[in-house]
Design a protein around this motif. Structure first.
Motif, PDB file in Angstrom:
ATOM      1  N   MET A  70       0.604  -1.232   0.015  1.00  0.00           N
ATOM      2  CA  MET A  70       0.098   0.072   0.046  1.00  0.00           C
ATOM      3  C   MET A  70       0.821   1.315  -0.041  1.00  0.00           C
ATOM      4  O   MET A  70       1.975   1.243   0.558  1.00  0.00           O
ATOM      5  N   HIS A  71       0.312   2.121  -0.559  1.00  0.00           N
ATOM      6  CA  HIS A  71       1.224   3.313  -0.631  1.00  0.00           C
ATOM      7  C   HIS A  71       0.534   4.498   0.315  1.00  0.00           C
ATOM      8  O   HIS A  71      -0.609   5.000   0.258  1.00  0.00           O
ATOM      9  N   SER A 106     -17.401   4.937  -7.292  1.00  0.00           N
ATOM     10  CA  SER A 106     -18.445   5.406  -6.465  1.00  0.00           C
ATOM     11  C   SER A 106     -18.444   4.468  -5.020  1.00  0.00           C
ATOM     12  O   SER A 106     -19.050   4.993  -4.108  1.00  0.00           O
ATOM     13  N   CYS A 107     -18.101   3.251  -5.288  1.00  0.00           N
ATOM     14  CA  CYS A 107     -18.026   2.589  -3.905  1.00  0.00           C
ATOM     15  C   CYS A 107     -16.855   1.777  -3.698  1.00  0.00           C
ATOM     16  O   CYS A 107     -16.290   1.508  -4.779  1.00  0.00           O
ATOM     17  N   ARG A 108     -16.681   1.020  -2.647  1.00  0.00           N
ATOM     18  CA  ARG A 108     -15.622   0.107  -2.486  1.00  0.00           C
ATOM     19  C   ARG A 108     -15.586  -1.164  -3.100  1.00  0.00           C
ATOM     20  O   ARG A 108     -16.881  -1.665  -3.236  1.00  0.00           O
ATOM     21  N   ALA A 109     -14.456  -1.715  -3.592  1.00  0.00           N
ATOM     22  CA  ALA A 109     -14.755  -2.890  -4.087  1.00  0.00           C
ATOM     23  C   ALA A 109     -13.654  -3.909  -3.438  1.00  0.00           C
ATOM     24  O   ALA A 109     -12.633  -4.052  -3.571  1.00  0.00           O
ATOM     25  N   THR A 134      -6.471   1.676  -8.484  1.00  0.00           N
ATOM     26  CA  THR A 134      -6.865   0.641  -7.776  1.00  0.00           C
ATOM     27  C   THR A 134      -7.328   1.197  -6.531  1.00  0.00           C
ATOM     28  O   THR A 134      -6.584   1.935  -5.925  1.00  0.00           O
ATOM     29  N   ILE A 135      -8.538   0.822  -5.916  1.00  0.00           N
ATOM     30  CA  ILE A 135      -8.909   1.298  -4.722  1.00  0.00           C
ATOM     31  C   ILE A 135      -8.449   0.370  -3.524  1.00  0.00           C
ATOM     32  O   ILE A 135      -8.209  -0.816  -3.519  1.00  0.00           O
ATOM     33  N   LEU A 136      -7.581   1.217  -2.576  1.00  0.00           N
ATOM     34  CA  LEU A 136      -7.109   0.515  -1.451  1.00  0.00           C
ATOM     35  C   LEU A 136      -7.821   0.582  -0.234  1.00  0.00           C
ATOM     36  O   LEU A 136      -7.756   1.451   0.473  1.00  0.00           O
ATOM     37  N   VAL A 186      -9.394   5.755  -0.892  1.00  0.00           N
ATOM     38  CA  VAL A 186      -7.978   6.005  -1.416  1.00  0.00           C
ATOM     39  C   VAL A 186      -7.719   5.265  -2.703  1.00  0.00           C
ATOM     40  O   VAL A 186      -7.743   4.072  -2.949  1.00  0.00           O
ATOM     41  N   ILE A 187      -7.129   5.869  -3.794  1.00  0.00           N
ATOM     42  CA  ILE A 187      -6.939   5.440  -5.110  1.00  0.00           C
ATOM     43  C   ILE A 187      -5.352   5.554  -5.333  1.00  0.00           C
ATOM     44  O   ILE A 187      -4.833   6.394  -5.135  1.00  0.00           O
TER      45      ILE A 187
END
Length: 121
Positions: free
Chosen positions: A1-2, A17-20, A55-57, A69-70
């Motif tokens: 993770m960054h 719009s939502c978490r994956a 990518t969603i973190l 956070v992307i």
């Protein structure tokens, strides 16, 4: 993770719009052929991150109500971030030098850990 993403203002894309939490199509491609990070980093000067851009973190945003956070592209992060996990190499500058001090400190910590472990037995 960054973690450096936390230091910058968030840029939220309208399509996210939502978490994956499930695997995305981009991560399915990565599963079929795992990247060899060391070989790719030595061939090119551009570092290879653990996740592709956009990518969603999940779990990085810790404030209530914060947008997800992307991940950004690799070239958007500072260069020092890619060397942060490499161990520090101290030049051998003779007796009493910095390298010897660091080595003695590590050995002392290890002796303390072993002594504490044996005192609990």
């Amino acid at each position: 993770m960054h973690f450096s993403r936390l230091l910058r203002p968030l840029r939220v894309h309208a399509r996210r719009s939502c978490r994956a939490y499930a695997a995305s199509p981009a991560s399915d491609v990565n599963k079929s052929s795992p990247p060899s990070h060391k070989s790719q980093q030595t061939k090119s000067s551009t570092p290879v991150s653990s996740c592709p851009a956009d990518t969603i973190l999940p779990g990085v945003n810790y404030l209530k109500g914060q947008d997800p956070v992307i991940a950004q592209a690799d070239d958007q992060y500072p260069q020092w971030l890619w060397t942060i996990l490499q161990s520090k190499v101290w030049p051998d500058d003779g007796p009493g030098g910095k390298a010897e001090q660091v080595q003695r400190r590590q050995e002392n910590r290890q002796r303390i850990k072993e002594r504490n472990f044996m005192s609990t037995q």
